[in-house]
Design an enzyme around this catalytic site. Structure first.
Site, PDB file in Angstrom:
ATOM      1  N   ASP A 287       0.871  -1.167   0.000  1.00  0.00           N
ATOM      2  CA  ASP A 287       0.000   0.000   0.000  1.00  0.00           C
ATOM      3  C   ASP A 287       0.914   1.225   0.000  1.00  0.00           C
ATOM      4  O   ASP A 287       2.148   1.098  -0.204  1.00  0.00           O
ATOM      5  CB  ASP A 287      -0.994  -0.041   1.177  1.00  0.00           C
ATOM      6  CG  ASP A 287      -0.330   0.182   2.539  1.00  0.00           C
ATOM      7  OD1 ASP A 287       0.917   0.282   2.596  1.00  0.00           O
ATOM      8  OD2 ASP A 287      -1.061   0.249   3.538  1.00  0.00           O
TER       9      ASP A 287
ATOM     10  N   CYS B  94       3.106  -3.171   4.034  1.00  0.00           N
ATOM     11  CA  CYS B  94       2.256  -2.032   4.390  1.00  0.00           C
ATOM     12  C   CYS B  94       3.001  -1.264   5.478  1.00  0.00           C
ATOM     13  O   CYS B  94       4.203  -1.485   5.659  1.00  0.00           O
ATOM     14  CB  CYS B  94       0.849  -2.468   4.795  1.00  0.00           C
ATOM     15  SG  CYS B  94       0.754  -3.519   6.255  1.00  0.00           S
TER      16      CYS B  94
ATOM     17  N   THR C 107       2.995  -1.297   8.842  1.00  0.00           N
ATOM     18  CA  THR C 107       3.559  -2.175   9.872  1.00  0.00           C
ATOM     19  C   THR C 107       3.770  -3.604   9.390  1.00  0.00           C
ATOM     20  O   THR C 107       4.478  -4.380  10.040  1.00  0.00           O
ATOM     21  CB  THR C 107       2.599  -2.269  11.077  1.00  0.00           C
ATOM     22  OG1 THR C 107       1.333  -2.754  10.587  1.00  0.00           O
ATOM     23  CG2 THR C 107       2.405  -0.919  11.743  1.00  0.00           C
TER      24      THR C 107
ATOM     25  N   HIS D 116      11.114 -23.420   8.902  1.00  0.00           N
ATOM     26  CA  HIS D 116      10.104 -24.113   9.711  1.00  0.00           C
ATOM     27  C   HIS D 116       8.682 -23.939   9.181  1.00  0.00           C
ATOM     28  O   HIS D 116       7.866 -24.853   9.309  1.00  0.00           O
ATOM     29  CB  HIS D 116      10.141 -23.615  11.164  1.00  0.00           C
ATOM     30  CG  HIS D 116      11.328 -24.124  11.927  1.00  0.00           C
ATOM     31  ND1 HIS D 116      11.446 -24.016  13.297  1.00  0.00           N
ATOM     32  CD2 HIS D 116      12.470 -24.744  11.508  1.00  0.00           C
ATOM     33  CE1 HIS D 116      12.599 -24.561  13.692  1.00  0.00           C
ATOM     34  NE2 HIS D 116      13.244 -24.990  12.613  1.00  0.00           N
TER      35      HIS D 116
ATOM     36  N   HIS E 213       8.144 -30.376  10.616  1.00  0.00           N
ATOM     37  CA  HIS E 213       7.559 -29.079  10.251  1.00  0.00           C
ATOM     38  C   HIS E 213       6.466 -29.257   9.196  1.00  0.00           C
ATOM     39  O   HIS E 213       5.480 -28.524   9.189  1.00  0.00           O
ATOM     40  CB  HIS E 213       8.650 -28.130   9.757  1.00  0.00           C
ATOM     41  CG  HIS E 213       9.734 -27.941  10.776  1.00  0.00           C
ATOM     42  ND1 HIS E 213       9.500 -27.360  12.001  1.00  0.00           N
ATOM     43  CD2 HIS E 213      11.041 -28.319  10.774  1.00  0.00           C
ATOM     44  CE1 HIS E 213      10.625 -27.370  12.714  1.00  0.00           C
ATOM     45  NE2 HIS E 213      11.574 -27.942  11.988  1.00  0.00           N
TER      46      HIS E 213
END
Ligand code: RB5
Length: 148
Positions: free
Chosen positions: A7, A64, A66, A97, A132
């Protein structure tokens, strides 16, 4: 091929990462946004997630402000394992993992060098499989139960 999207909060980092990926010889598909106008991150999260989920791209990168909103949005799409990372150890683990097929970064959290280091650690790591994979299979079962 790697698909990358952001964004307005991730626009600058997206440009820097496109240059980094090109220098490393990756083919990159830019899903936008392409200017600093305020946009809604789920629109770009969906675009990138669908491109990866459909197999059109092997992997994706989302940015974005954060990274939080993009990771929430992308993880709603079937088959997507989007990992928000803030350090090199997390970036490496996201592949080793979790076999993350989308890496998510915060444009207002990281500087360009750090972001390139995180992307590099993720790209250069290898999924370890074994126990995993069993855990990822359990995540797929959750997806089947709740994502109709
Ligand atoms: C946009 O202002 C901001 O909310 C967005 O970039 C992101 O940080 C959301 O999680």
């Amino acid at each position: 091929m790697i698909v990358i999207g952001s964004d307005h909060g991730g626009l600058n980092l997206k440009s820097a990462l496109k240059s980094y990926l090109a220098r490393r010889g990756f083919e990159v598909n830019d899903a936008g946004t392409n200017n600093s106008d305020s946009v809604d991150y789920p629109d770009f999260g969906l675009k990138v997630a669908e491109t990866v989920s459909s197999g059109t791209a092997d992997k994706g990168i989302l940015i974005c402000g954060t990274g939080i909103g993009m990771s929430i949005a992308a993880n709603k799409v079937s088959g997507i394992r989007a990992a928000l990372v803030t350090d090199v150890f997390m970036a490496r683990m996201a592949k080793e993992h979790n076999n993350a097929n989308i890496l998510v970064l915060g444009g207002r959290v990281l500087d360009e060098q750090k972001a390139c280091d995180l992307v590099g650690a993720w790209l250069d790591a290898t999924f370890e499989g074994g126990r995993h994979q069993n855990r990822l299979d359990k995540i797929s079962e959750i997806e089947k139960k709740y994502c109709k």
